[in-house]
Every structure is written in C-alpha cells, then in structure tokens.
Design a protein around this motif. Structure first.
Motif, PDB file in Angstrom:
ATOM      1  N   VAL A  73       0.894  -1.376   0.146  1.00  7.77           N
ATOM      2  CA  VAL A  73       0.039  -0.097   0.046  1.00  7.77           C
ATOM      3  C   VAL A  73       0.708   1.147  -0.077  1.00  7.77           C
ATOM      4  CG1 VAL A  73      -1.936   1.370   1.116  1.00  7.77           C
ATOM      5  CG2 VAL A  73      -1.833  -1.258   1.268  1.00  7.77           C
ATOM      6  N   ASP A  74       0.802   2.037  -0.883  1.00  4.83           N
ATOM      7  CA  ASP A  74       1.447   3.202  -1.274  1.00  4.83           C
ATOM      8  C   ASP A  74       0.734   4.399  -0.673  1.00  4.83           C
ATOM      9  OD1 ASP A  74       3.870   4.806  -1.770  1.00  4.83           O
ATOM     10  OD2 ASP A  74       3.465   4.740  -3.870  1.00  4.83           O
ATOM     11  N   VAL A  75       1.386   5.239   0.270  1.00  4.99           N
ATOM     12  CA  VAL A  75       0.667   6.492   0.616  1.00  4.99           C
ATOM     13  C   VAL A  75       1.141   7.601  -0.226  1.00  4.99           C
ATOM     14  CG1 VAL A  75       0.535   8.200   2.418  1.00  4.99           C
ATOM     15  CG2 VAL A  75       0.649   5.723   3.119  1.00  4.99           C
ATOM     16  N   LEU A  76       0.078   7.949  -1.083  1.00  3.61           N
ATOM     17  CA  LEU A  76       0.249   8.992  -1.961  1.00  3.61           C
ATOM     18  C   LEU A  76       0.165  10.556  -1.516  1.00  3.61           C
ATOM     19  CD1 LEU A  76      -1.876   7.386  -4.806  1.00  3.61           C
ATOM     20  CD2 LEU A  76       0.528   7.115  -4.449  1.00  3.61           C
ATOM     21  N   ARG A  77      -0.662  10.604  -0.505  1.00 13.12           N
ATOM     22  CA  ARG A  77      -1.037  11.959  -0.014  1.00 13.12           C
ATOM     23  C   ARG A  77      -1.593  12.269   1.247  1.00 13.12           C
ATOM     24  NH1 ARG A  77      -5.152  16.379  -0.688  1.00 13.12           N
ATOM     25  NH2 ARG A  77      -4.388  18.184  -0.947  1.00 13.12           N
TER      26      ARG A  77
END
Length: 416
Positions: free
Chosen positions: A100-104
């Motif tokens: 899970v990539d945190v984008l903002r």
C-alpha cells in the motif's frame, strides 16, 4: 467507495513502524501500518549482500523478542534482520498492510484529522506517524557528470564485487557503508581508492565490552555529557566479519589507497581536498577519547575488566597518508567505477502539511511536529543519537504513543 476511519495511520513498516505499532497496541489506540512494499524492505533489497547489523544481537533488537538462532555477541546478517521485524510484527499481530503506497496526506478543514490518500483508497485519521526513517532517497554530490565515461552507482544499489565491471573502484565516503564496501572490494582483488572526509571512529569493542555497551554505560547514547560536536559526520563503525574497529591505517596496509574528500572532476581527473591526515587524526582522537572515558569508568566503578594495551597501539602511517594523492587520472589508474557511499535524504512530498521548516526539514520536538497530529519517528537525533537505531527508536515510539493518547483525552474532553 466508503472512506475508512481510524485513529492513527503509521506510514512505514520498518523498525520505526513496527515499534510504533507495539506501543499503540499496548495503549489501545486503533491504528494501521501502511507499507508500500514488504516489512523491513530496505534490509532486504536496498543493501549489499554481505551487510550485517552494526550492533550485536543482544543490543540490536526490541525488548520483547530475542534472536533464537544468533549468538548474542554476533552481528545478524541483513536477511535475518528483515525476518526479525517480520517475526516481531507477527508476534504482535500488528495491523500491517503491505503493498500500500501512501500518496498524499492533507489536513481536514473544519474538523480534526487528515485525509490519507493511498494506492488502495482513502483513510481518514486523527493522527499520522511518518515512520519512513532516514534512508529514503540516495544522494551524492553532483561532482562527476552523469555522461562521464565511467560507471557511477550509490551504495544502496551495490550488491557485491561481481556486479561491477573489471577495474579499480573509487569509493567516496568512509562511514560504515563505504569502509565495509571498500574492504570487501579489496579482498576480492580490486584496486580500491577510498575518499575519506570528516568522520567519527569509535572502537568496535574495548576491554571485553562492545561499543554499544560503552555507549550506554558512558551516557553517550543519551548525550548526557554535553560537548561540541560536528553535524553530518560519517559514523565509521562496523559489524563486518564478526565485528572489528574501522581502522583506516589497516585498510591502507591491506592495499587500499586513502585519499581526501572528493572535491572536483575535470577531463577524467578527480581532485581531492587536502586535509586527509587531519581527518584521520580527528578520527583517532575520537577513538582515544572513548578509551580514556572507558578506563575512567572502569576505575571509578571497580570493574574487573582486563586491560587491553593493544587497543592503544596504532599501525605506522601508510605512504598514502604521508604523501597524499591530490589528483587521480581515472583512466590511467584503471578506475572503472565510482561508488558513492554518501548517504540519504528525506522524501516527504506525500506529507502535505505544515510540519516543515524553511529548509524543508521536519520541524518537531521529540517527534511531535509543528502540525498537531503529525509525528515523525526514526530520524537521526530525533531525541538523541540513538533515535535512528533499533535500540533508540523503540523508546522514542513509546513517547509518541503516549502523546497520541494524551491528545485523545483533550479531544474527548466534555463529550458524553
């Protein structure tokens, strides 16, 4: 799609994120740990093959779990360190979500908390802990042009000597990474030049105790003894080959050519700054300071630690120290690779909040940022010199978890 709601989002599932999860769980704070890859990914894929922990197994761990297959005095290899944090997360039943990539992250308007936008959807959280650590983006000075006829790579991309083209190697940076890689390359038969700048060089062990023990006994982890110190100085300590003191004279006598700080590049020639001997002497001074403080501590406390006179002996100065190389024609010297062991910088572009100073650095006190509800964990000197190490991050996480719980009390005050 419904937006998930949770008290705290922890970003990163390395040592900092796992420590944070443990303390939040113990305090009953609902949370989730988001990791863009795997638990402890940088131990797995962003370090060289022979890397081991810089501290012995009795020290480089969390309190609740010891290594069951590594001697307490040994230095666990990187694969074992990654598995340690994976095992720890499993023991905790930590709510880790990998891939899970945190984008903002942006603050809500008119209500508490933040909107956390991820590759798997949105989460509303009252608190966000940035536990991505200090080793985010490899950096090196832009001295040699990218189109220069020589291979350049950062230490984070280095795996083993066989990865590099035939020929000599210039290793720039003589901290823990650069010194270990330079020695490995030399033992593989490579001609090696090691660019040495300012550094802190302690003994690996002294009078039967590892340096990690001395850091605690002498109050050096917590920096209780206030003294002037330089910032951003390479930390030359190693667990390589069972743990031994980083000794630049020894490396030189093994065939590594020491050179000064890398200054410039022009037409295939690298120039080095004067001052190599001064930098080595300052490293020696730091080394002897630890020995003197240790001797005083032993005498004061009447400890039966055996003397170690050999620790005070220095090898003769090598020729490269007394007659330093100030310029190096890379082609003439057969250098085909420049390996930059020059560290990392932060990447908080995803954290779009008012938690940074004018230079873009995290603005905080003990990890509590200028933006209420945003926390930093795992950074160098967050609290003291232990903060970016396994030992220190666990204690820092406990303080932050306590602060999160305290702030929850304020938010609940007056509510039924």
């Amino acid at each position: 799609m419904a937006v998930e709601t949770i008290n705290t989002v922890v970003v990163g599932a390395g040592q900092a994120g796992i420590a944070m999860s443990e303390h939040l769980s113990l305090m009953g704070v609902p949370h989730v740990v988001l990791e863009r890859s795997r638990i402890a990914e940088r131990w797995r894929s962003e370090r060289w093959d022979s890397l081991v922990a810089n501290g012995p197994a009795w020290h480089d761990r969390f309190p609740a779990l010891a290594f069951d297959d590594v001697s307490p005095e040994a230095f666990p290899p990187k694969e074992r360190m990654a598995r340690y944090f994976e095992d720890y997360a499993a023991m905790l039943e930590a709510p880790v979500r990998t891939g899970v990539d945190v984008l903002r992250v942006a603050r809500h308007q008119g209500r508490p908390g933040f909107r956390v936008t991820t590759s798997e959807g949105a989460i509303d959280a009252t608190n966000v802990v940035a536990a991505t650590g200090p080793f985010q983006v490899p950096v090196h000075p832009k001295i040699v042009p990218d189109d220069a006829p020589i291979r350049q790579l950062h230490s984070s991309a280095y795996k083993n000597p066989g990865q590099l083209p035939e020929g000599a190697v210039l290793v720039v940076g003589a901290g823990a990474s650069g010194s270990q890689i330079a020695e490995e390359l030399r033992k593989a038969g490579r001609a090696v030049y090691l660019s040495v700048g300012e550094h802190y060089r302690p003994p690996r062990s002294y009078r039967g105790r590892d340096y990690c023990w001395w850091l605690g006994a002498l109050g050096l982890w917590d920096e209780v003894k206030i003294r002037p110190k330089k910032q951003h100085v390479a930390f030359a300590v190693s667990g390589y080959e069972g743990g031994k003191t980083v000794d630049f004279r020894r490396l030189a006598h093994q065939g590594i050519t020491l050179v000064g700080l890398t200054r410039s590049y022009r037409d295939g020639t690298v120039a080095f700054e004067e001052g190599l001997a001064r930098n080595i002497a300052e490293g020696d001074q730091a080394y002897f300071d630890v020995l003197r403080e240790a001797d005083a501590y032993i005498a004061q406390n009447g400890l039966p630690f055996p003397p170690e006179p050999g620790a005070w002996e220095m090898l003769p100065d090598p020729d490269c120290l007394t007659n330093p190389v100030l310029q190096l024609d890379l082609a003439a010297a057969g250098v085909t690779t420049i390996l930059w062991a020059t560290g990392f910088t932060f990447d908080y572009r995803w954290l779009q909040v008012n938690a940074f100073d004018e230079q873009g650095q995290p603005f905080h006190k003990r990890g509590i940022s200028a933006e209420s509800g945003i926390y930093f964990l795992g950074l160098p000197n967050l609290v003291n010199r232990a903060s970016s190490f396994i030992y220190g991050v666990w204690h820092d996480a406990k303080y932050i978890a306590d602060h999160i719980l305290l702030q929850e009390g304020y938010l609940r005050y007056g509510k039924p």
